[in-house]
Motif scaffolding. Sequence first.
Motif, mmCIF file in Angstrom:
data_model
loop_
_atom_site.group_PDB
_atom_site.id
_atom_site.type_symbol
_atom_site.label_atom_id
_atom_site.label_comp_id
_atom_site.label_asym_id
_atom_site.label_seq_id
_atom_site.Cartn_x
_atom_site.Cartn_y
_atom_site.Cartn_z
ATOM 1 N N GLU A 152 0.841 -1.188 0.000
ATOM 2 C CA GLU A 152 0.000 0.000 0.000
ATOM 3 C C GLU A 152 0.879 1.242 0.000
ATOM 4 O O GLU A 152 1.830 1.331 0.763
ATOM 5 C CB GLU A 152 -0.892 0.034 1.248
ATOM 6 C CG GLU A 152 -1.873 -1.102 1.320
ATOM 7 C CD GLU A 152 -2.639 -1.103 2.630
ATOM 8 O OE1 GLU A 152 -2.157 -0.480 3.607
ATOM 9 O OE2 GLU A 152 -3.702 -1.729 2.681
ATOM 10 N N VAL A 153 0.540 2.187 -0.832
ATOM 11 C CA VAL A 153 1.280 3.442 -0.891
ATOM 12 C C VAL A 153 0.697 4.378 0.150
ATOM 13 O O VAL A 153 -0.505 4.648 0.162
ATOM 14 C CB VAL A 153 1.190 4.077 -2.292
ATOM 15 C CG1 VAL A 153 1.918 5.412 -2.316
ATOM 16 C CG2 VAL A 153 1.759 3.126 -3.338
ATOM 17 N N THR A 154 1.549 4.842 1.065
ATOM 18 C CA THR A 154 1.112 5.791 2.094
ATOM 19 C C THR A 154 2.146 6.910 2.180
ATOM 20 O O THR A 154 3.256 6.793 1.664
ATOM 21 C CB THR A 154 0.995 5.121 3.475
ATOM 22 O OG1 THR A 154 2.289 4.724 3.904
ATOM 23 C CG2 THR A 154 0.080 3.914 3.431
ATOM 24 N N ASP A 155 1.777 7.968 2.870
ATOM 25 C CA ASP A 155 2.732 9.050 3.080
ATOM 26 C C ASP A 155 3.463 8.878 4.406
ATOM 27 O O ASP A 155 4.215 9.747 4.822
ATOM 28 C CB ASP A 155 2.027 10.407 3.029
ATOM 29 C CG ASP A 155 1.032 10.590 4.160
ATOM 30 O OD1 ASP A 155 0.815 9.640 4.929
ATOM 31 O OD2 ASP A 155 0.478 11.692 4.264
ATOM 32 N N GLY A 156 3.256 7.769 5.051
ATOM 33 C CA GLY A 156 3.917 7.496 6.317
ATOM 34 C C GLY A 156 3.186 8.085 7.502
ATOM 35 O O GLY A 156 3.576 7.888 8.643
ATOM 36 N N PHE A 157 2.133 8.793 7.236
ATOM 37 C CA PHE A 157 1.304 9.390 8.278
ATOM 38 C C PHE A 157 2.090 10.315 9.208
ATOM 39 O O PHE A 157 1.765 10.450 10.376
ATOM 40 C CB PHE A 157 0.588 8.307 9.101
ATOM 41 C CG PHE A 157 -0.175 7.346 8.247
ATOM 42 C CD1 PHE A 157 -1.275 7.765 7.524
ATOM 43 C CD2 PHE A 157 0.222 6.018 8.136
ATOM 44 C CE1 PHE A 157 -1.991 6.882 6.723
ATOM 45 C CE2 PHE A 157 -0.481 5.132 7.355
ATOM 46 C CZ PHE A 157 -1.587 5.556 6.638
ATOM 47 N N CYS A 158 3.160 10.912 8.684
ATOM 48 C CA CYS A 158 3.932 11.820 9.526
ATOM 49 C C CYS A 158 4.388 13.051 8.746
ATOM 50 O O CYS A 158 5.416 13.646 9.076
ATOM 51 C CB CYS A 158 5.122 11.093 10.141
ATOM 52 S SG CYS A 158 6.238 10.361 8.942
ATOM 53 N N ALA A 159 3.643 13.444 7.719
ATOM 54 C CA ALA A 159 4.032 14.594 6.899
ATOM 55 C C ALA A 159 4.124 15.858 7.742
ATOM 56 O O ALA A 159 5.038 16.676 7.565
ATOM 57 C CB ALA A 159 3.055 14.781 5.754
ATOM 58 N N ASP A 160 3.199 16.026 8.686
ATOM 59 C CA ASP A 160 3.234 17.223 9.538
ATOM 60 C C ASP A 160 4.507 17.262 10.374
ATOM 61 O O ASP A 160 5.114 18.321 10.542
ATOM 62 C CB ASP A 160 2.006 17.271 10.439
ATOM 63 C CG ASP A 160 0.715 17.492 9.656
ATOM 64 O OD1 ASP A 160 0.794 18.154 8.599
ATOM 65 O OD2 ASP A 160 -0.328 16.993 10.090
ATOM 66 N N ASP A 206 1.981 23.936 1.324
ATOM 67 C CA ASP A 206 1.100 22.778 1.130
ATOM 68 C C ASP A 206 1.853 21.461 1.353
ATOM 69 O O ASP A 206 1.826 20.547 0.521
ATOM 70 C CB ASP A 206 0.471 22.828 -0.259
ATOM 71 C CG ASP A 206 -0.673 21.827 -0.400
ATOM 72 O OD1 ASP A 206 -1.347 21.556 0.621
ATOM 73 O OD2 ASP A 206 -0.881 21.322 -1.507
ATOM 74 N N HIS A 207 2.538 21.350 2.474
ATOM 75 C CA HIS A 207 3.320 20.169 2.879
ATOM 76 C C HIS A 207 4.499 19.873 1.946
ATOM 77 O O HIS A 207 4.949 18.734 1.849
ATOM 78 C CB HIS A 207 2.431 18.931 2.990
ATOM 79 C CG HIS A 207 1.559 18.947 4.196
ATOM 80 N ND1 HIS A 207 2.042 18.782 5.462
ATOM 81 C CD2 HIS A 207 0.232 19.141 4.330
ATOM 82 C CE1 HIS A 207 1.053 18.845 6.327
ATOM 83 N NE2 HIS A 207 -0.076 19.073 5.659
ATOM 84 N N PHE A 208 4.997 20.864 1.249
ATOM 85 C CA PHE A 208 6.199 20.714 0.438
ATOM 86 C C PHE A 208 7.245 21.690 0.949
ATOM 87 O O PHE A 208 6.924 22.782 1.394
ATOM 88 C CB PHE A 208 5.917 21.026 -1.047
ATOM 89 C CG PHE A 208 5.039 20.010 -1.716
ATOM 90 C CD1 PHE A 208 5.569 18.825 -2.179
ATOM 91 C CD2 PHE A 208 3.679 20.253 -1.871
ATOM 92 C CE1 PHE A 208 4.745 17.882 -2.807
ATOM 93 C CE2 PHE A 208 2.860 19.334 -2.493
ATOM 94 C CZ PHE A 208 3.392 18.153 -2.947
#
Length: 95
Positions: free
Chosen positions: A66-74, A85-87
């Motif tokens: 599953e492709v996820t963003d790791g749930f820790c972008a913040d 915008d999270h970049f």
Amino acid sequence: MSVDSATVRRIARLARIAITDEEAARLETELSGILDWVAQLDELDTSNVEPMTRVEAMSMKKRKDEVTDGFCADDIVKNAPEVDDHFFVVPKIVE
């Protein structure tokens, strides 16, 4: 299969191992025995034997891909000097 002294000395030279005449004679016997044993293995019929990588059959444990963003972008961008915008915002280098 028989190994002669010249072959033993060539193998030793390729392996960068210095051997004496006594060691060369002993290695002739040992290498010939090893090669004879391998020749015995050629006599076995292995056409019905499944190739394997280990003695005991094992199956790989697999997880769902599953492709996820790791749930820790913040958490990742909270220490960045500038964010849009999270970049990460970085200075322009190439004109």
